[in-house]
Design an enzyme around this catalytic site. Structure first.
Site, mmCIF file in Angstrom:
data_model
loop_
_atom_site.group_PDB
_atom_site.id
_atom_site.type_symbol
_atom_site.label_atom_id
_atom_site.label_comp_id
_atom_site.label_asym_id
_atom_site.label_seq_id
_atom_site.Cartn_x
_atom_site.Cartn_y
_atom_site.Cartn_z
ATOM 1 N N ARG A 36 0.845 -1.191 0.000
ATOM 2 C CA ARG A 36 0.000 0.000 0.000
ATOM 3 C C ARG A 36 0.882 1.243 0.000
ATOM 4 N NH1 ARG A 36 -1.841 0.680 4.549
ATOM 5 N NH2 ARG A 36 -0.900 -1.087 5.633
ATOM 6 N N ASP A 55 -2.526 1.900 -4.703
ATOM 7 C CA ASP A 55 -3.694 2.192 -3.873
ATOM 8 C C ASP A 55 -4.902 1.476 -4.471
ATOM 9 O OD1 ASP A 55 -5.765 3.170 -2.369
ATOM 10 O OD2 ASP A 55 -5.111 5.263 -2.458
ATOM 11 N N LYS A 57 -7.803 1.248 -3.342
ATOM 12 C CA LYS A 57 -9.083 1.909 -3.082
ATOM 13 C C LYS A 57 -9.499 2.809 -4.244
ATOM 14 C CE LYS A 57 -8.624 1.784 1.950
ATOM 15 N NZ LYS A 57 -8.571 2.591 3.201
ATOM 16 N N GLY A 126 -6.675 -15.213 14.406
ATOM 17 C CA GLY A 126 -5.827 -16.143 15.125
ATOM 18 C C GLY A 126 -4.375 -15.979 14.746
ATOM 19 N N HIS A 127 -3.517 -16.699 15.451
ATOM 20 C CA HIS A 127 -2.093 -16.729 15.160
ATOM 21 C C HIS A 127 -1.589 -18.155 15.278
ATOM 22 C CE1 HIS A 127 -0.910 -12.641 14.335
ATOM 23 N NE2 HIS A 127 -1.598 -12.198 15.380
ATOM 24 N N ASP A 128 -0.316 -18.337 14.959
ATOM 25 C CA ASP A 128 0.308 -19.659 14.911
ATOM 26 C C ASP A 128 -0.094 -20.530 16.101
ATOM 27 O OD1 ASP A 128 3.098 -21.197 13.805
ATOM 28 O OD2 ASP A 128 2.697 -21.438 15.929
ATOM 29 N N ILE A 129 -0.008 -19.995 17.298
ATOM 30 C CA ILE A 129 -0.269 -20.803 18.491
ATOM 31 C C ILE A 129 -1.702 -21.319 18.520
ATOM 32 C CG2 ILE A 129 -0.919 -18.854 19.973
ATOM 33 C CD1 ILE A 129 0.673 -20.242 22.220
ATOM 34 N N ASN A 130 -2.642 -20.530 17.972
ATOM 35 C CA ASN A 130 -4.046 -20.951 17.939
ATOM 36 C C ASN A 130 -4.259 -22.061 16.912
ATOM 37 O OD1 ASN A 130 -4.389 -17.485 17.972
ATOM 38 N ND2 ASN A 130 -4.792 -18.728 19.780
ATOM 39 N N TYR A 131 -3.640 -21.919 15.727
ATOM 40 C CA TYR A 131 -3.774 -22.941 14.695
ATOM 41 C C TYR A 131 -3.102 -24.239 15.144
ATOM 42 C CZ TYR A 131 -4.276 -18.440 12.362
ATOM 43 O OH TYR A 131 -4.639 -17.150 12.042
ATOM 44 N N ASP A 157 2.712 -21.357 11.097
ATOM 45 C CA ASP A 157 2.958 -20.270 10.147
ATOM 46 C C ASP A 157 3.757 -20.739 8.937
ATOM 47 O OD1 ASP A 157 1.556 -18.269 11.356
ATOM 48 O OD2 ASP A 157 3.285 -17.234 12.199
#
Length: 394
Positions: A36, A55, A57, A126-131, A157
C-alpha cells in the site's frame, strides 16, 4: 533455475505468505510484492523480490491490479476470506465461473488462511499458536508436566502455512503444464499443520510406536532420557538423540569414560548399554545424565562426542550456527559463498524491502508506458513511494 520465467504477484502480508513467495523467488520466479502507498515494512522474508505500491481503493489502482494479475502465473493471497472478493479481484474474475470466461485461466490463485475455510472458526482471527492448538499437534509437544511448550511460530505459520502453500503452487504448476489450466490453491494452517504432523498424530491415534502413550512418556516427547537436551557446567546445552541401541551403546560408553572416576551420584548405580530399554531405570538414567553433563562445559562434551555415532551434538546459538562452516545456510544457496566468507549478522537495512521501491521498473516490464505511468501517478495510485529514476516529463 526451475521457476525462471514464472511471474508471481504477492500481496504484502505476514509470515506464511511472504515465506511461500520467498521459496518461489529462491528458485527463480519473478516475485512482485504489492504494498500500500505510504506503508512501512518489517518483512525480512523478501529475498529476491521487488515491491510496487498501489492504492487499491482507487478505481484506477484496482484496475491496474486486475491487469497485473491477468498477466501473472501465480497470485499469493494472504488475506482473511473475502478481502479480495470485496475488491472485485476474486478467483472467478480470472479463472472463470463456469458460465463466463476468466481473464487469466492459467492463473494459480493461492490463498493462505489460518483456520479452515469451513467450520466454526472460519471467521475468527488467530495466530500460529491458535492454529497449532486446533491441529492436535500442540497437545503432543514436550514441555512441563503441567503443559506443552510451543516451538516459536515455526510449525503453523511456516511449515503448515507457507511451505504447504508453496507445495500446492508447485503441484498446480505441474498440472497446468499438463492441462493448460490454472486453479485455486487453498491452504489453511490448521490443516497444514495436521498434515505435516501425520507421523505423531497417527501413532497417537492408534496408541503405538514412539508417540503412542501419554505426553511426556514416549521416546520423542521428552519421556526417554536418551532423546533430550542437557545443561552443561557453563550453562550451554547438549542434544542427545541416540534412539537406536547401537548408538546408545556408543553414547553411554563415551559418557562413562568422560565423567570423573569418583562420579557416583546414585550411590553405586551406573548405566550400561542394557539400561536403555529398561523403562524402570529411565528416571535414574535421566538423573545420572543430568548430573554428569553438569560436570563439564558444553564444548568439552562436544569434543567428546564429535566424530562418533553417539547422536550427540552441541546446541548452537543462532550466531554460532551462522558461523559454523558445516551448517546449512539460512540464506539462498546462491549466497552460500558469500555467507562463508562473511559471517556477520545481516544488516536489516539490507534485508527489508522498501514498499514501492521498484514500482516504475516492474510496471514498465508489465507493459505500462510513460504516459500511463504519469496519469496513474497524478491520480495518486502510487502515493509518494514511487522509486527509481523518473522520466523527465514527470
Amino acid at each position: 533455475m526451475a521457476l525462471t520465467g514464472i511471474k508471481v504477484i504477492e500481496f504484502a502480508g505476514l509470515a506464511p505468505g511472504p515465506f511461500a513467495g520467498m521459496l518461489l523467488a529462491d528458485n527463480g520466479a519473478s516475485v512482485t510484492r504489492i504494498d500500500r502507498p505510504y506503508s512501512t515494512s518489517s518483512d525480512v522474508l523478501c529475498r529476491g523480490k521487488r515491491s510496487i505500491a498501489i492504492d487499491s481503493k482507487l478505481e484506477s489502482g484496482r484496475k491496474l491490479l486486475e491487469e497485473l494479475i491477468s498477466s501473472a502465473d501465480v497470485l499469493i493471497d494472504p488475506f482473511r476470506p473475502g478481502v479480495l472478493e470485496r475488491l472485485g479481484l476474486g478467483p472467478e474474475l480470472f479463472l472463470g465461473d463456469g458460465t463466463k470466461k476468466g481473464l487469466n485461466e492459467k492463473l494459480i490463485y493461492a490463498r493462505i488462511v489460518g483456520f479452515p475455510r469451513t467450520g466454526e472458526h472460519k471467521d475468527m482471527a488467530g495466530h500460529d499458536i491458535n492454529y497449532l492448538a486446533l491441529s492436535g499437534a500442540l497437545a503432543m509437544l514436550p514441555g512441563t508436566s503441567e503443559k506443552p511448550v510451543f516451538p516459536l511460530n515455526i510449525l503453523a505459520d511456516f511449515a503448515g502455512g507457507g511451505l504447504m502453500c508453496a507445495t500446492g503452487i508447485l503441484l498446480a504448476l505441474i498440472e497446468r503444464a499438463r492441462t493448460g489450466r490454472g486453479q485455486v490453491v487453498n491452504a489453511d494452517m490448521v490443516s497444514g499443520t495436521r498434515y505435516i504432523a501425520s507421523f505423531p498424530l497417527i501413532h497417537s491415534s492408534i496408541g503405538s510406536g514412539m508417540l503412542g502413550g501419554p505426553r511426556g512418556t514416549n521416546m520423542l516427547d521428552g519421556g526417554s532420557p536418551f532423546y533430550g537436551i542437557y545443561t552443561c557446567k557453563d550453562g550451554g546445552w547438549m542434544s542427545v538423540g541416540c534412539l537406536e541401541p547401537q548408538f546408545f551403546t556408543v553414547f553411554i560408553k563415551k559418557f562413562n569414560e568422560n565423567v570423573s572416576s569418583d562420579f557416583d551420584p546414585l550411590h553405586g548405580w551406573r548405566p550400561d548399554p542394557s539400561t536403555q530399554m529398561k523403562r524402570e531405570d529411565w528416571t535414574r538414567l535421566a538423573e545420572y545424565l543430568r548430573l554428569g553433563f553438569l560436570t563439564r562445559p558444553r564444548d568439552d562434551w562436544a569434543k567428546v562426542f564429535h566424530g562418533t555415532d553417539a547422536c550427540t551434538v552441541p546446541v548452537l546459538t543462532p550466531k554460532e550456527a551462522a558461523a559454523h562452516t558445516s551448517s546449512i545456510p539460512a540464506f539462498h544457496p546462491a549466497l552460500t559463498s558469500h555467507a562463508k566468507s562473511d559471517n556477520r549478522t545481516p544488516n536489516l537495512k539490507n534485508i527489508i524491502l522498501k514498499p514501492g521501491a521498484h514500482t516504475r521498473d516492474v510496471l514498465a516490464e508489465f507493459g505500462l508506458d510513460d504516459d500511463r505511468l504519469h496519469r496513474l501517478e497524478k491520480e495518486g495510485v502510487f502515493g509518494n513511494t514511487n522509486a527509481g529514476r523518473r522520466p523527465s516529463k514527470l
